[in-house]
Each structure stands twice: as structure tokens, then as C-alpha cells.
Design an enzyme around this catalytic site. Structure first.
Site, PDB file in Angstrom:
ATOM      1  N   HIS A   1      47.874  38.670  43.094  1.00 13.74           N
ATOM      2  CA  HIS A   1      48.906  38.306  42.129  1.00 13.74           C
ATOM      3  C   HIS A   1      48.779  39.109  40.838  1.00 13.74           C
ATOM      4  CE1 HIS A   1      49.716  34.064  44.059  1.00 13.74           C
ATOM      5  NE2 HIS A   1      49.887  35.078  44.896  1.00 13.74           N
TER       6      HIS A   1
ATOM      7  N   ASP B   1      45.246  35.559  45.327  1.00 16.53           N
ATOM      8  CA  ASP B   1      45.737  35.066  44.035  1.00 16.53           C
ATOM      9  C   ASP B   1      45.472  36.151  42.995  1.00 16.53           C
ATOM     10  OD1 ASP B   1      46.295  33.249  41.697  1.00 16.53           O
ATOM     11  OD2 ASP B   1      46.357  31.739  43.269  1.00 16.53           O
TER      12      ASP B   1
END
Length: 435
Positions: free
Chosen positions: A280, A257
Site C-alpha cells: 500500500h 499493506d
């Protein structure tokens, strides 16, 4: 057990492990600071530095040492050492002489711990040294949002060491993928720890987020290594929220993430010299979920490399929220193979993909992008998706240049309800910003 030597007539001060560079406001550990062409510090070197540091402290008679082994810890990776850690902590926290809490790695020690809370306030500032490994239970041990290792209400604590902290996340990721679990615990959280210093920790495979800082001001995080597989769900590297005057630097993060997420009510946060990927990217938000008012201000991200990530640098807000995100700058960042937008402002953030349209949003303004370059996998390298009810204002770009990952792709930008200006070279062109 406490190791002490009678105090000399003139106490010898232990040499500082830290220095303050003129170019940086926060201390940087000498052994954590990467140098050009210099590999990361080896384990043996680190242990030697810690050993010498402790010996000088002992000779000075100024700082007692609380070794978890002296309180019954086994360090065999099988015996639950939680009670021994808590007993050592109780003694160290009560000591007014700036003690050391030591998790020794001698002999390849690995300590199995259940959920544990190190709670203050303590009688003096304390250094928590981790050279041995910490291992989470390899089972599903909670059914709610939780944290494995918590430091709570301990101002001026320093936590450092390169012992591997293993969250044993794979069993949780499997449970989440089968919809048998709703949440997964974090590895480590600091709550109410003003003037916190975290140095050189090595965190791996968290079930959820790896390291969380909450309601802690004047925090310095540096020299961290945080890793988990690219497909591990919601495994943010670092989340900081409800905090101000924080520095995150000289760290390597590759997760499933956000490498770094800057959450609500964060002010004056500086992020620099980060290697991020996979993951991310580096994000601000999400902000304004469920209509709440969230404010973020004074965020500065610079001198970093982001590669093989979903997005590069992103600000994400929910429809219907309130508050502001302003005075945000991105400077001197390189990007490689970013998949879904290098620069992203998303005021329609909705990971569930079925959110109703709502009026109102977090106001985004005074965001600058300077000296950014790299490659984009997607044809949309710049995406400014701002709210019609709360347009983005004062967005500036200068010397921003992105190239396609594949030669047959022509890069473009997407821009709606954004106002601002561009100067110097900006590629791809962003029509909503006046040149």
C-alpha cells in the site's frame, strides 16, 4: 557456554562492520549497502564475514560468544528451542563484556520458537547475530494482539543476520478471511530499545505486521528484506511509532499493506533508498483515531522506488481527531503502476467505509513534494482530500510529473480544502495550489 581467549596485553579491536558516509548521518553496513550493478550479498559471503568478525573478537579477548547450540538448542525446525534461547540470553545479557548472542546457521539450522521475550536492561551493549532460520509455530497460538519475538528495554542492541525469519502467516490469513480471528500477531517488535541497530534481516509471511519499533529513539534499520503475498491482510512491513531520530534505508519490502507506516508521536524519521512493492506504499498514519491527539513531525522520504502498490505516498487521518502532522517532505521518488493515487492526503480515512461525519481533525501543514515521477493506473493521480474544519496548509509541489498507465486515460487531480503553491512542472495540474 562462553568462548574466551585470554586478553592480550594490547587488546585488538574488532574491525567495524559499519562506516559513516559523509552524506549520511547514520552508519551503513558495508555488506548491506547496494552498489550499482552489484547483486545482494550471498549467504556464503555473509556467513564468512560474520565468522571472521567473531574470530577477531575472540582473539581480542574482548567479546564472549553465547551460541544457542551450547545451551541445548537443536535447530531441527521441529523441537521447540525457546528455553535454550532464553538460557543463552540470560547469560549473555548479564555479561558486562559486550557479548555476542549467536544463532548459528551451520548445517542448515532452523530453530522453532514459541513466543519469546528478550528483555533487558543488559549489563553491556550486545550484538544478536542470526545466521540460522527462525520458525514460528504453524498453528493459531494466540487470540489477541501479540508479538512472536520481542526485544524489550535493551539500549544499544544490534540485531543482524540473513537467516530467514518465517512467521508462518498463511494459517492466520485464512482464519482472518473466514472471520474466525479478529487479530493476528506480529513477527518482531522492539520496545524501549534506544540506539537500536537492525541490519540485513530477512522476514517473511508475518501473520500481521512484520517489524514494529515502539518507544525507541535513535534507531537505524537498513538492508532489510521483508516479504509476504500481496493479498495477505494487514501485513505492514515496518511500523514505527512513539519514536524519534530514526533512519530506515536500503531495504526491499513487498507486503499486503503499507511497506512502511509512520505512526503517531514520531519525530525526525528519515526514509530513503527503499524498494516498495507490492503493498500500500509508504504511509504516515493513520492519525487521530477515536478522537485522540496525535502528532507527527519532521518526516523525510526520498530516493526510493514504489511499484505495483495501492497508493504511493499517503497521509491518512481520522475525522474528529486532533494534533498535527507537519514538516514532511517527499523527494526524488519514482512510481510505477500505482493503482489508487500516487500522492494522497486523506483526512477522511475510514477503512470500514461507514464512519460518521465529525468536526475537527489532525492539522496537516508544511508538506513538500519535489522531483516525483512515474505512472498511475487510476485517472486520479493526485488526491488532496482535506478537512473543511481543518484545511491542509502550506502544501508545495515542484517538478512533479505523472503519466497514465494506459494511453487512453487522461490524468487529473482531486483537491479540496488544500492551500499551497506549485512551481516548475506539475502534471496533472492541481488547481488548489497557486502556480
Amino acid at each position: 557456554m562462553v568462548c574466551t581467549i585470554p586478553r592480550a596485553e594490547t587488546p585488538i579491536r574488532p574491525p567495524s562492520l559499519f562506516r559513516t558516509d559523509q552524506a549520511e548521518a547514520s552508519p551503513i553496513p558495508l555488506f548491506a549497502r547496494p552498489q550499482p550493478g552489484r547483486p545482494p550479498i550471498a549467504y556464503k559471503e555473509f556467513v564468512l564475514i560474520i565468522f571472521l568478525y567473531l574470530m577477531v573478537a575472540i582473539i581480542a579477548g574482548a567479546s564472549p560468544i553465547y551460541n544457542v547450540m551450547a545451551y541445548g538448542a537443536r535447530g531441527d525446525g521441529k523441537t521447540d528451542d525457546t528455553k535454550a534461547f532464553l538460557n543463552a540470553w540470560k547469560a549473555a545479557c548479564a555479561d558486562p563484556r559486550n557479548p555476542y548472542f549467536v544463532v548459528t546457521g551451520k548445517g542448515g539450522k532452523n530453530y522453532l520458537l514459541s513466543k519469546i521475550i528478550f528483555e533487558g536492561p543488559c549489563s553491556s551493549s550486545l550484538k544478536f547475530l542470526i545466521s540460522g532460520g527462525l520458525v514460528a509455530p504453524n498453528r493459531l497460538w494466540t487470540n489477541q494482539i501479540d508479538t512472536w519475538i520481542i526485544f524489550k528495554n535493551i539500549p544499544k542492541i544490534t540485531v543482524l543476520g540473513n537467516g530467514l525469519i518465517d512467521g508462518k502467516g498463511s494459517i492466520w490469513w485464512d482464519c482472518l478471511s473466514k472471520n474466525q480471528c479478529r487479530d493476528a500477531p506480529y513477527i518482531m517488535e522492539f520496545m524501549g530499545c534506544d540506539y537500536l541497530r537492525v541490519k540485513n534481516l530477512n522476514l517473511k509471511d508475518s501473520p500481521g505486521k512484520h517489524l514494529v519499533v515502539y518507544k525507541s529513539d535513535y534507531v537505524t534499520l537498513s538492508g532489510l528484506k521483508i516479504t509476504s503475498p500481496e493479498d495477505s491482510p494487514n501485513t505492514d512491513g515496518i511500523l514505527i511509532s512513539d519514536s524519534q531520530h530514526g533512519t530506515i534505508s536500503y531495504s526491499t519490502i513487498g507486503v499486503g499493506d503499507d511497506c512502511i507506516a509512520i505512526g503517531p508521536r514520531s519525530y525526525d524519521i528519515n526514509v530513503s533508498h527503499i524498494t516498495c512493492g507490492p503493498g500500500h506504499g509508504i504511509s504516515i498514519g493513520s492519525l487521530g483515531k477515536n478522537g485522540v491527539e496525535d502528532n507527527v513531525e519532521g518526516i523525510h522520504i526520498s530516493n526510493s522506488h514504489i511499484f505495483n502498490t495501492l497508493t504511493g505516498i499517503r497521509i491518512k487521518t481520522w475525522q474528529g481527531g486532533a494534533g498535527h502532522a507537519k514538516s514532511i517532505s517527499y523527494e526524488n521518488i519514482n512510481f510505477t503502476s500505482v493503482k489508487a493515487g500516487v500522492i494522497v492526503i486523506d483526512q477522511y480515512y475510514c477503512p470500514e467505509l461507514n464512519c460518521p461525519n465529525k468536526t475537527g481533525n489532525v492539522a496537516i501543514s508544511e508538506v513538500s513534494y519535489l522531483g516525483l515521477q512515474g505512472s498511475s493506473v487510476s485517472d486520479v493521480a493526485i488526491k488532496l482530500a482535506c478537512s473543511s474544519s481543518m484545511p491542509c496548509r502550506d502544501i508545495t509541489m515542484s517538478e512533479v510529473s505523472f503519466t497514465p498507465q494506459q494511453a487512453n486515460i487522461r490524468l487529473q487531480s482531486y483537491c479540496i480544502n488544500a492551500q499551497g503553491s506549485a512551481s516548475g512542472h506539475v502534471t496533472p495540474q492541481t488547481p488548489c495550489l497557486q502556480h
